[in-house]
Scaffold this motif. Structure first.
Motif, PDB file in Angstrom:
ATOM      1  N   TRP A  48      38.700  58.375  42.780  1.00  0.00           N
ATOM      2  CA  TRP A  48      38.538  57.076  42.604  1.00  0.00           C
ATOM      3  C   TRP A  48      39.942  56.282  42.120  1.00  0.00           C
ATOM      4  N   TRP A  49      41.022  56.962  41.569  1.00  0.00           N
ATOM      5  CA  TRP A  49      42.281  56.522  41.309  1.00  0.00           C
ATOM      6  C   TRP A  49      42.870  55.839  42.583  1.00  0.00           C
ATOM      7  N   THR A  50      42.760  56.418  43.734  1.00  0.00           N
ATOM      8  CA  THR A  50      43.365  56.314  45.067  1.00  0.00           C
ATOM      9  C   THR A  50      42.743  54.809  45.558  1.00  0.00           C
ATOM     10  N   LYS A  51      41.208  54.792  45.332  1.00  0.00           N
ATOM     11  CA  LYS A  51      40.620  53.758  45.953  1.00  0.00           C
ATOM     12  C   LYS A  51      40.903  52.431  45.405  1.00  0.00           C
ATOM     13  N   PHE A  52      41.125  52.704  43.618  1.00  0.00           N
ATOM     14  CA  PHE A  52      41.635  51.723  42.781  1.00  0.00           C
ATOM     15  C   PHE A  52      43.012  51.079  43.345  1.00  0.00           C
ATOM     16  N   CYS A  53      43.998  52.219  43.402  1.00  0.00           N
ATOM     17  CA  CYS A  53      45.272  51.653  43.840  1.00  0.00           C
ATOM     18  C   CYS A  53      45.277  50.795  45.321  1.00  0.00           C
ATOM     19  N   GLU A  54      44.364  51.383  46.330  1.00  0.00           N
ATOM     20  CA  GLU A  54      44.218  50.569  47.523  1.00  0.00           C
ATOM     21  C   GLU A  54      43.862  49.196  46.913  1.00  0.00           C
ATOM     22  N   ALA A  55      43.013  49.057  46.345  1.00  0.00           N
ATOM     23  CA  ALA A  55      42.463  47.656  45.803  1.00  0.00           C
ATOM     24  C   ALA A  55      43.138  46.787  45.231  1.00  0.00           C
ATOM     25  N   ILE A  56      44.386  47.274  44.632  1.00  0.00           N
ATOM     26  CA  ILE A  56      45.212  46.480  43.942  1.00  0.00           C
ATOM     27  C   ILE A  56      46.687  46.295  44.645  1.00  0.00           C
ATOM     28  N   ARG A  57      46.578  46.740  45.750  1.00  0.00           N
ATOM     29  CA  ARG A  57      47.881  46.855  46.534  1.00  0.00           C
ATOM     30  C   ARG A  57      48.334  45.410  46.636  1.00  0.00           C
ATOM     31  N   PRO A  58      47.580  44.404  46.975  1.00  0.00           N
ATOM     32  CA  PRO A  58      48.427  42.985  46.931  1.00  0.00           C
ATOM     33  C   PRO A  58      49.011  42.883  45.541  1.00  0.00           C
ATOM     34  N   LEU A  59      48.523  43.089  44.590  1.00  0.00           N
ATOM     35  CA  LEU A  59      49.195  43.041  43.171  1.00  0.00           C
ATOM     36  C   LEU A  59      50.435  43.741  43.036  1.00  0.00           C
ATOM     37  N   LYS A  60      50.434  44.923  43.642  1.00  0.00           N
ATOM     38  CA  LYS A  60      51.662  45.754  43.528  1.00  0.00           C
ATOM     39  C   LYS A  60      52.755  45.207  44.277  1.00  0.00           C
ATOM     40  N   ILE A  61      52.515  44.493  45.208  1.00  0.00           N
ATOM     41  CA  ILE A  61      53.419  43.549  46.271  1.00  0.00           C
ATOM     42  C   ILE A  61      53.940  42.645  45.361  1.00  0.00           C
ATOM     43  N   VAL A  62      53.050  41.808  44.776  1.00  0.00           N
ATOM     44  CA  VAL A  62      53.543  40.771  43.723  1.00  0.00           C
ATOM     45  C   VAL A  62      54.449  41.132  42.832  1.00  0.00           C
ATOM     46  N   TRP A  63      54.082  42.308  42.095  1.00  0.00           N
ATOM     47  CA  TRP A  63      54.939  42.637  41.061  1.00  0.00           C
ATOM     48  C   TRP A  63      56.326  43.526  41.616  1.00  0.00           C
ATOM     49  N   GLY A  64      56.275  43.911  42.537  1.00  0.00           N
ATOM     50  CA  GLY A  64      57.410  44.292  43.455  1.00  0.00           C
ATOM     51  C   GLY A  64      58.408  43.156  43.617  1.00  0.00           C
ATOM     52  N   VAL A  65      58.007  42.194  44.048  1.00  0.00           N
ATOM     53  CA  VAL A  65      58.692  40.905  44.451  1.00  0.00           C
ATOM     54  C   VAL A  65      59.433  40.289  42.991  1.00  0.00           C
ATOM     55  N   PHE A  66      58.301  40.408  42.109  1.00  0.00           N
ATOM     56  CA  PHE A  66      58.725  39.669  40.877  1.00  0.00           C
ATOM     57  C   PHE A  66      60.045  40.551  40.232  1.00  0.00           C
ATOM     58  N   PHE A  67      59.661  42.013  40.317  1.00  0.00           N
ATOM     59  CA  PHE A  67      60.928  42.777  39.836  1.00  0.00           C
ATOM     60  C   PHE A  67      62.146  42.812  40.606  1.00  0.00           C
ATOM     61  N   ILE A  68      62.159  42.659  41.714  1.00  0.00           N
ATOM     62  CA  ILE A  68      63.510  42.306  42.593  1.00  0.00           C
ATOM     63  C   ILE A  68      63.959  41.059  42.252  1.00  0.00           C
ATOM     64  N   ILE A  69      63.204  40.114  41.830  1.00  0.00           N
ATOM     65  CA  ILE A  69      63.758  38.710  41.628  1.00  0.00           C
ATOM     66  C   ILE A  69      64.465  38.864  40.297  1.00  0.00           C
ATOM     67  N   VAL A  70      63.761  39.553  39.295  1.00  0.00           N
ATOM     68  CA  VAL A  70      64.466  39.667  37.865  1.00  0.00           C
ATOM     69  C   VAL A  70      65.614  40.701  38.129  1.00  0.00           C
ATOM     70  N   ALA A  71      65.446  41.600  38.755  1.00  0.00           N
ATOM     71  CA  ALA A  71      66.777  42.510  38.947  1.00  0.00           C
ATOM     72  C   ALA A  71      67.917  41.711  39.582  1.00  0.00           C
ATOM     73  N   LEU A  72      67.677  40.856  40.636  1.00  0.00           N
ATOM     74  CA  LEU A  72      68.771  39.943  40.898  1.00  0.00           C
ATOM     75  C   LEU A  72      69.260  39.092  40.030  1.00  0.00           C
ATOM     76  N   LEU A  73      68.274  38.449  39.065  1.00  0.00           N
ATOM     77  CA  LEU A  73      68.754  37.592  38.329  1.00  0.00           C
ATOM     78  C   LEU A  73      69.608  38.144  36.925  1.00  0.00           C
ATOM     79  N   PHE A  74      69.468  39.412  36.859  1.00  0.00           N
ATOM     80  CA  PHE A  74      70.309  40.055  35.776  1.00  0.00           C
ATOM     81  C   PHE A  74      71.448  40.566  36.258  1.00  0.00           C
ATOM     82  N   THR A  75      71.548  40.849  37.698  1.00  0.00           N
ATOM     83  CA  THR A  75      72.857  41.258  38.284  1.00  0.00           C
ATOM     84  C   THR A  75      73.565  40.037  38.493  1.00  0.00           C
ATOM     85  N   VAL A  76      72.971  38.580  38.755  1.00  0.00           N
ATOM     86  CA  VAL A  76      74.035  37.683  38.666  1.00  0.00           C
ATOM     87  C   VAL A  76      74.508  37.123  37.482  1.00  0.00           C
TER      88      VAL A  76
END
Length: 542
Positions: A293-321
């Motif tokens: 069931w965990w795999t099915k749940f992860c597939e369902a929240i895949r768009p949310l993971k992409i949003v978090w990934g984009v957010f984290f890379i923006i934060v990382a670039l902000l920290f680096t700058v």
């Protein structure tokens, strides 16, 4: 009496918040350690040690916002001191924070140089000689003695060797730096503790450059790219199994008429049999994951993971700058290498240094942001450690895997995270130097009022953010800042470490972009695993 009561009330507010943070930290550490420790090889003492060490590190980082909150809260927004905040009360509050650092840093030295090494060597001996507890304790103490000796040497160097700031600087700003440290105290005990902790912070800096910088790029890009499909991997794995089985049959067919196999064929057959066992373990894991069931749940929240990934890379670039601008400011405006690149005030501002004082006006948003930054460093560090494993130069000592981490590896993990969190205070100072040094304090500056463009005799006072130009009795410096900059050569090491951190982050970003998707069971199945270990992972995929 009224002043002391008001001071006690303000102090209680800060410590209540600290108490809530403490509870949250303990819960997080318990969940974190339990998630990664091996169910088959878990030991009570190593679990308690790992949880305690990680909690102490996080609590010491939680003191930073408390320190900043207290120095900021003693002043009104218009730059005047509150009625209760006279010189004696201010000193008592600063001493309370200092005693908190004394206690936590002493416990960190105890963990790093005594407790964690003892528990580690005890379990190393337990694996080799199971049964004789007294011999295990004696051997562990013998090895731990070496760490105690290193700690004693560091304390003696810090206490008695003259390590003062060079006196050849004559600038007014340099005199202010020296005055701050005189106010901080010159006792041998404080200097010894500060030197020892600074030495550990330098090691934490190396760990942050190795793991955190890479994790800051790997974690968000892995979230964005996701993992390969379990069904697709299972299909490929089945084809690999069939290919290996056919190869084995071809080799075995050579000895059907009674002829013995050559040594080369025997070696090849042994390697193929090991490969087949690994592939069948992969098959069991992939089958379990595909049905879970965990795999099915992860597939369902895949768009949310992409949003978090984009957010984290923006934060990382902000920290680096922010880190780049802060280091560039030191390169251009500090007193130089032999002053540790110490700079009072900010000439080149950065996004975080502007944001934190604004958030501090709405309590407790700045606490939330600082806590988020610390947790972000922890998660990115863990991502880096999990991807790379624990290394000693070119030798990989341990792998960090969910539900399969050995007790010794767990101790190494928490030791590395403890050292990284120690360095986090300096990282936050690098990202927001003005905030870490003064918080949101303001002071009053005399200004002559003009009428119709002509100067008048009316004198007014305007509030200004605390900086290097402020009078000594108008702005309080946090104890954190003074702890971080007690020794100029450590400050110089941190400065160059920041440049290395930026470089490793950019290299890691390029490497992570070039790599393909991770396997859905990345790092979970290795050739050196036993079949029994499959039972440990199955609990996550039911």
């Amino acid at each position: 009496g009224a002043k002391m009561a008001a001071a006690a009330s303000e102090l209680l507010t800060g410590w209540c918040l600290f108490g809530l943070a403490l509870l949250a930290i303990l819960v997080f550490c318990w969940v974190y350690v339990r998630k990664y420790q091996s169910r088959r090889e878990s030991e009570v003492i190593s679990t308690i040690t790992a949880i305690f060490a990680l909690a102490v590190a996080l609590i010491s980082s939680a003191l930073l916002p408390v320190d900043i909150f207290l120095v900021s809260y003693m002043k009104n927004p218009n730059g005047t001191f509150k009625e209760w905040a006279d010189a004696n009360v201010s000193r008592q509050i600063e001493d309370t924070v200092l005693y908190g650092y004394y206690t936590l840093y002493s416990i960190i030295l105890f963990c790093v140089f005594l407790w964690i090494p003892f528990v580690y060597f005890y379990y190393e001996e337990k694996e080799e000689d199971d049964g004789n507890t007294c011999l295990q304790v004696k051997t562990a103490l013998k090895y731990t003695l070496g760490f105690i000796t290193i700690c004693a040497v560091l304390l003696l160097i810090g206490a008695f060797v003259p390590l003062d700031i060079p006196n050849k600087k004559n600038s007014t700003e340099w005199e202010k730096v020296k005055l701050l440290f005189e106010e901080f105290g010159s006792s041998h005990g404080l200097t010894a503790l500060s030197f020892s902790i600074s030495s550990l912070t330098v090691i934490g800096m190396l760990a942050a450059i190795t793991y955190t910088a890479y994790g800051m790029s790997a974690l968000p890009l892995n979230l964005i790219k996701g993992t390969t499909s379990a069904a697709y991997e299972r299909l490929e794995n089945t084809e690999d199994i069939e290919e290996v089985e056919q190869h084995l049959l071809r080799i075995k067919s050579k000895c059907r008429d009674g002829r013995p196999l050559s040594s080369r064929d025997r070696r090849t057959m042994q390697q193929l049999e090991e490969r087949l066992r690994t592939l069948r373990r992969r098959e069991r894991h992939l089958e379990s994951i595909e049905k879970s069931w965990w795999t099915k749940f992860c597939e369902a929240i895949r768009p949310l993971k992409i949003v978090w990934g984009v957010f984290f890379i923006i934060v990382a670039l902000l920290f680096t700058v922010s880190l780049f601008l802060s280091n560039l400011d030191k390169a251009l405006h500090s007193a130089g290498f032999d002053s540790g690149f110490i700079i009072l005030g900010t000439n080149l501002t950065n996004p975080l240094n502007m944001l934190l004082p604004v958030l501090q006006t709405v309590f407790p948003l700045d606490y939330v942001l600082i806590t988020t930054i610390v947790m972000y460093f922890i998660f990115t560090s863990m991502a880096g450690i999990r991807n790379m494993g624990v290394w000693f130069f070119w030798i990989r000592l341990y792998k960090i895997r969910r539900g399969k981490t050995q007790p010794q590896a767990l101790l190494f993990l928490c030791m590395i995270l403890l050292l990284i969190v120690l360095h986090t205070s300096y990282m936050i100072y690098s990202l927001a130097p003005q905030y870490v040094m003064y918080g949101s304090q303001k002071y009053l500056v005399q200004s002559n009022k003009t009428i119709d463009g002509q100067p008048s005799n009316v004198t007014t006072f305007v509030s200004k953010d605390c900086d290097a130009d402020a009078p000594e009795d108008q702005c309080l410096v946090t104890r954190t800042y003074l702890f971080l900059h007690k020794f100029w050569f450590f400050s110089a090491a941190y400065y160059f470490g920041n440049w290395a951190f930026i470089a490793v982050f950019l290299i890691g970003l390029i490497v992570s972009c070039c790599k393909g998707k991770k396997s859905v069971i990345e790092g979970e199945v290795d050739e050196d695993d036993s079949d029994i270990s499959d039972d440990e992972l199955s609990v996550y995929y039911r």
